[in-house]
Design an enzyme around this catalytic site. Structure first.
Site, short mmCIF file in Angstrom:
data_model
loop_
_atom_site.label_atom_id
_atom_site.label_comp_id
_atom_site.label_asym_id
_atom_site.label_seq_id
_atom_site.Cartn_x
_atom_site.Cartn_y
_atom_site.Cartn_z
N TYR A 66 0.62 -1.10 0.07
CA TYR A 66 -0.51 -0.09 0.17
C TYR A 66 0.99 1.80 -0.01
O TYR A 66 1.80 1.43 1.51
CB TYR A 66 -0.57 -0.26 1.33
CG TYR A 66 -1.89 0.73 1.23
CD1 TYR A 66 -2.57 1.74 0.20
CD2 TYR A 66 -2.56 0.81 2.81
CE1 TYR A 66 -3.35 2.78 0.57
CE2 TYR A 66 -3.35 2.36 3.32
CZ TYR A 66 -3.68 2.90 1.40
OH TYR A 66 -4.54 4.24 2.00
N CYS A 67 0.61 2.20 -0.77
CA CYS A 67 1.45 3.65 -1.39
C CYS A 67 2.57 3.16 -1.36
O CYS A 67 3.22 2.26 -1.90
CB CYS A 67 0.98 3.88 0.13
SG CYS A 67 1.53 5.80 -0.52
N ALA A 68 3.31 3.52 -0.25
CA ALA A 68 5.56 3.74 -0.43
C ALA A 68 5.20 2.05 0.29
O ALA A 68 6.33 1.74 -0.57
CB ALA A 68 6.16 4.85 0.69
N GLY B 137 3.87 -0.58 -1.35
CA GLY B 137 4.03 -0.65 -2.61
C GLY B 137 5.61 -0.52 -3.67
O GLY B 137 5.60 -1.13 -4.17
#
Length: 363
Positions: free
Chosen positions: A153-155, A157
C-alpha cells in the site's frame, strides 16, 4: 369575535418536525463535542492477530483465520513506513483485513513502529533486501507454503515493487499494489518541497537523525492545506451522527499517529526518488543493483485511486505500463488515497475487485 392564535405546529407539521430534528441534533452536537474532548481514543485494529516477529521498527503479525478453509497462497501486506497498518483494520465492517479473512485468505502484515535512534541510518536497502525477504521467509515457515502474494500500500507498494524487481526468481507468486508511486515528477508539491535549491536534505537529516513525525505529517498536510478545516466543518455538521463521529475519530487517530522516518531512508527517497525521479528514469540502484520494472514478471494488479491527491493516477500509471508481467492489470476506482482502501466505496468496489483477482491466483 377575536380570532384565536394559530397553532404553528398544527398549521405546519413539516416545519415543526424539522425544528424538533434540529433541536435534537444540537443537543447531540453538544454531547459529542464533550466526548471529543475526552482522552479515550477509539478502538482500532481489533481483528485478532499474533505478533510473529519484532525487530526494532519492524513488526510482522499474523491474523487469525476466521473460516475453516483458506486459499493455499498466503498474503503478506506491506505498509508504508510512515503509517500504522490498522488503516486496513479500522473496525468490524470497515476492515479490509476482516474481509480478506472472511473470504478465505491467510493474511500476514508488515507493520512499522517508531524507528529507534540506532535505526536512523536505515535505507531502502534495509527494507527491500532485509526486512521484506526476512518476513517472506517467516511467512513461508509459519504457513508451510512456498508461494506468497505480496500486497503493498502506497510506499509499501513502492518497496514491494523494488523488492520484486531485485528478486525475480523468489517465492512471490503475485504482486498487488495500491496507490503506488512510480513517476515522482507527477508529485509536484512534494517535488517542490524537496527542491535541492531550497532544501538541504543532508544538513536536515544530519541534524535530526530520525525525521520527526510532525515534519512528515506537515508534508502531507501541505498537499491540501484546507483539508483539516474542511474536515472540522464536516464534523460539526455531523456531530449528531454517531457513525460519522466514530469514523472521523478513527481516521483522525490514524493521521495523528503518522510515524517518524529513519533519516537514511528519508535522505535516499528525497534525493533518488523526488529529486532525480530515479525509479521512473530507470537509474535507481539498490545495493549496487539496477532496479528495472521490466524484470517484474509475476501476475500484477495495481489499484489506483481516481482522486488521489498524494499519488495521482499519472504518478502511478507507469507501473503496469512498464512491468514485464504477461498477466497485469491496472484498475482505476473512484476514491482518494485512503478511501480507496478504507472508505464506503472501497467496501463496494475495491474489496470485491481484489477478491475476484486474488481467488483464481491463490490456489
Amino acid at each position: 369575535m377575536a380570532s384565536q392564535p394559530t397553532d404553528r405546529k398544527s398549521a405546519n407539521p413539516a416545519l415543526a418536525e424539522r425544528l424538533q430534528l434540529e433541536v435534537e441534533r444540537a443537543v447531540q452536537r453538544g454531547l459529542k463535542g464533550m466526548e471529543l474532548l475526552g482522552v479515550n481514543q477509539p478502538a482500532v485494529g481489533r481483528t485478532p492477530k499474533t505478533t510473529l516477529h519484532r525487530r526494532g521498527t519492524l513488526e510482522l503479525v499474523h491474523y487469525h483465520a476466521s473460516v475453516d478453509e483458506v486459499y493455499r497462497v498466503p498474503i503478506l501486506v506491506v505498509m508504508a513506513p510512515t503509517n500504522k497498518g490498522y488503516i486496513l483494520d479500522l473496525a468490524p465492517g470497515q476492515s479490509l483485513i476482516e474481509f480478506l479473512l472472511g473470504s478465505g485468505y491467510d493474511v500476514y502484515l508488515i507493520d512499522w513502529n517508531e524507528p529507534t535512534d540506532d535505526e536512523r541510518d536505515l535505507k531502502i536497502e534495509d527494507y527491500v533486501l532485509d526486512f521484506i525477504p526476512d518476513c517472506i521467509r517467516r511467512v513461508q515457515q509459519d504457513s508451510g507454503e512456498h508461494d506468497v502474494t505480496l500486497l503493498g500500500y502506497c510506499a509499501g507498494g513502492m518497496l514491494s515493487v523494488i523488492h520484486q524487481s531485485l528478486h525475480v526468481d523468489g517465492p512471490v507468486k503475485n504482486l498487488v499494489c495500491m496507490t503506488t508511486p512510480i513517476d515522482f515528477s507527477k508529485m509536484e508539491l512534494f517535488r517542490s518541497l524537496s527542491d535541492e535549491r531550497s532544501f538541504d536534505v543532508d544538513r536536515f537529516v544530519d541534524g535530526v537523525g530520525v525525521v520527526p513525525a510532525d515534519f512528515v505529517l506537515a508534508g502531507f498536510d501541505a498537499l491540501r492545506p484546507a483539508s483539516r478545516i474542511a474536515g472540522q466543518i464536516r464534523l460539526w455538521d455531523n456531530l449528531w451522527n454517531d457513525r460519522f463521529v466514530k469514523g472521523y475519530r478513527m481516521m483522525e487517530r490514524w493521521g495523528n499517529e503518522t510515524l517518524p522516518l529513519p533519516g537514511g531512508y528519508f535522505r535516499q527517497t528525497t534525493k533518488e526518488l523526488l529529486q532525480k525521479n530515479a525509479l521512473y528514469e530507470g537509474t535507481l540502484r539498490i545495493g549496487g543493483r539496477l532496479v528495472e520494472l521490466g524484470k517484474i514478471t509475476v501476475p500484477l494488479l495495481h489499484i489506483v485511486a481516481q482522486y488521489d491527491h498524494i499519488v495521482p493516477p499519472a504518478c502511478a500509471r507507469p507501473l503496469v505500463e512498464r512491468a514485464g508481467s504477461p498477466d497485469k492489470e491496472e484498475v482505476v476506482l473512484p476514491g482518494g488515497h485512503v478511501s480507496i482502501a478504507a472508505g464506503a466505496n472501497a467496501i463496494k468496489r475495491m474489496w470485491p475487485k481484489l477478491n475476484s483477482w486474488l481467488e483464481e491466483r491463490s490456489i
